[in-house]
Design a protein around this motif. Structure first.
Motif, short mmCIF file in Angstrom:
data_model
loop_
_atom_site.label_atom_id
_atom_site.label_comp_id
_atom_site.label_asym_id
_atom_site.label_seq_id
_atom_site.Cartn_x
_atom_site.Cartn_y
_atom_site.Cartn_z
N GLU A 298 0.82 -1.21 0.00
CA GLU A 298 0.00 0.00 0.00
C GLU A 298 0.86 1.26 0.00
N ARG A 299 1.98 1.22 0.69
CA ARG A 299 2.86 2.39 0.69
C ARG A 299 3.36 2.73 -0.71
N LEU A 300 3.44 1.71 -1.57
CA LEU A 300 3.94 1.91 -2.93
C LEU A 300 2.86 2.44 -3.86
N VAL A 301 1.59 2.10 -3.60
CA VAL A 301 0.55 2.38 -4.60
C VAL A 301 -0.53 3.36 -4.15
N PRO A 360 10.08 -6.38 5.38
CA PRO A 360 9.84 -6.15 3.95
C PRO A 360 11.15 -5.74 3.27
N LEU A 361 11.52 -6.47 2.22
CA LEU A 361 12.76 -6.20 1.50
C LEU A 361 12.53 -5.39 0.23
N GLY A 362 11.33 -5.47 -0.33
CA GLY A 362 11.04 -4.74 -1.55
C GLY A 362 9.63 -5.00 -2.02
N SER A 363 9.16 -4.18 -2.93
CA SER A 363 7.80 -4.34 -3.48
C SER A 363 7.80 -3.87 -4.92
N ARG A 364 6.84 -4.37 -5.69
CA ARG A 364 6.69 -3.97 -7.08
C ARG A 364 5.22 -4.06 -7.47
N SER A 365 4.81 -3.15 -8.37
CA SER A 365 3.41 -3.11 -8.77
C SER A 365 3.28 -2.35 -10.08
N PRO A 366 2.34 -2.76 -10.93
CA PRO A 366 2.08 -1.95 -12.14
C PRO A 366 1.51 -0.58 -11.80
N TYR A 367 1.08 -0.39 -10.56
CA TYR A 367 0.50 0.89 -10.14
C TYR A 367 1.46 1.66 -9.22
N SER A 368 2.74 1.34 -9.29
CA SER A 368 3.72 1.96 -8.42
C SER A 368 3.78 3.47 -8.61
N LEU A 369 3.55 4.23 -7.54
CA LEU A 369 3.69 5.68 -7.59
C LEU A 369 5.17 6.08 -7.68
N LEU A 370 6.04 5.25 -7.14
CA LEU A 370 7.48 5.52 -7.23
C LEU A 370 7.95 5.42 -8.68
#
Length: 410
Positions: A298-301, A360-370
């Motif tokens: 959630e922090r990513l998207v 948590p070591l990392g995250s990825r998403s097609p909706y990544s705000l980063l």
């Protein structure tokens, strides 16, 4: 004249064992219902059935409610990142909704006159059970021997022993309730605020000292806020999961795997529904792992405002559920918000379980705000092509003005 019929929510523990024998001696025809919300392991359903039959149950039911519990309760607890008072995932307490509903249905299906449960009057479970029974079947009488007679566990043990029924020492010393969300452990150490549970009180989590030194890395996949996959970093599904597994399989598997790495132990202290403080030990390795991973995604998207609003509403939703406000329409409104908030919570989270920690070591998403910011030339701590140095200086100048004015009032 036929006996009056009663359905008892039966776990096979000390309280419900006493209730079964006591009700039978009072002249009731006692039917027992064991509602499986994740606390029955290999062979345990048969053991509970044998216990019920030994104590005189006229008929015993085992009702599997795991998939319904997961769909109706657990998925929304994860979407809400719900932890009571910031740390406790409402182990077992949130499960009472589904358990009580199944007991009521068993009573109605079998023409019972009453429903019984083994809750004491000192906790919250008696309110949870009664709330469901009153809402769904107000015509049923509610019989609660433990609550009404205000019995001690030692008295219950001796009562059963006098009638030839043995009780294991551990279930006399501790009240243990296990389900998919986790396990609660209550006993002498939790009656006060200072002592910690001894090693032999915990049921399935390893101590941090005994957990593997190297830990394990996992990748958890989410689709619209729901966990859909769990694998090792080389892509192998963790044991007990896969395409044909039930919806709760990942949580069940993580309860085993994370427990081996010392994850999930805690003691929760907080106010009950009636306002007094209560303290209980818990083991919830799977839920704590999933919530940590979900929050990281959630922090990513999600935007900051989404996260802040969701934290407030998610806590409000979870607190109502924990406090047995099961049927107020406001819960539907909260669930609608939670579903909407998860539209972009899709992607993978890489985590490490090691010595009691979920990292948590990392995250990825097609909706990544980063990623979206990077594509536009914004890299935190490096630079940006979206604004000039002069624009950055002007922003900092304007941003500082309210604080400067307030400080100069002093």
């Amino acid at each position: 004249m036929s006996k009056r019929k009663i359905v008892l929510a039966f776990s096979g523990g000390l309280d419900t064992s006493y209730a079964l024998v006591s009700l039978r001696e009072q002249g009731w025809e006692v039917l027992t219902a064991n509602i499986d919300t994740g606390g029955l392991h290999s062979g345990e359903a048969d053991a509970v059935r044998k216990r019920a039959e030994e104590l005189g149950s006229a008929r015993h039911f085992v009702i599997d409610a795991r998939e319904e519990l997961y769909s109706r309760v657990i998925t929304y607890a994860i979407k809400a990142n719900y932890l009571r008072n910031g740390g406790y995932p409402s182990c077992v307490g949130a499960e009472r909704l589904v358990q009580a509903e199944k007991v009521v249905q068993a009573a109605l299906d079998n023409g019972a006159d009453a429903v019984a449960h083994g809750s004491t009057g000192a906790g919250a479970d008696h309110v949870r059970y009664d709330s469901v029974i009153r809402a769904l079947a107000p015509q049923l009488e509610i019989i609660t021997p433990i609550r009404d007679e205000r019995l001690t566990r030692e008295y219950e043990r001796d009562y059963l022993l006098e009638r030839g029924f043995q009780t294991p020492d551990k279930i006399t010393t501790y009240s243990i309730n296990e389900g998919l969300i986790g396990t609660t452990i209550g006993g002498k150490e939790t009656y006060g605020s200072w002592d910690y549970l001894p090693e032999d009180a915990w049921t399935y989590t390893r101590s941090i000292a005994d957990a593997p030194d190297d830990g394990v890395e996992l990748i958890l996949g989410f689709d619209k806020g729901e966990v859909v996959s769990a694998s090792t970093v080389d892509g192998q599904p963790i044991e007990g999961t896969g395409a044909d597994a039930p919806n709760y399989a990942i949580l069940r598997a993580l309860n085993v795997l994370a427990a081996e790495h010392g994850v999930g132990r805690g003691i929760h202290m907080g106010s009950t529904m009636v306002g007094n403080l209560a303290r209980v030990g818990f083991e919830a390795p799977g839920m704590l792992t999933l919530i940590a991973a979900h929050r990281e995604l959630e922090r990513l998207v999600l935007s900051n405002r989404q996260q802040a609003t969701k934290a407030q509403l998610g806590t409000a939703y979870g607190d109502l559920l924990h406090e047995a406000v099961y049927y107020d329409p406001i819960l539907d409104d909260y669930r609608a918000f939670l579903d909407s908030s998860q539209r972009r919570v899709t992607g993978d989270v890489r985590i490490k379980l090691i010595k009691g920690n979920v990292i948590p070591l990392g995250s990825r998403s097609p909706y990544s705000l980063l990623d979206a910011a990077t594509r536009q030339g914004v890299v935190y701590g490096y630079g940006s092509s979206l604004w000039t140095g002069d624009q950055a200086r002007a922003f900092a100048h304007m941003y500082a003005i309210p604080g400067a004015i307030a400080k100069n009032v002093e």
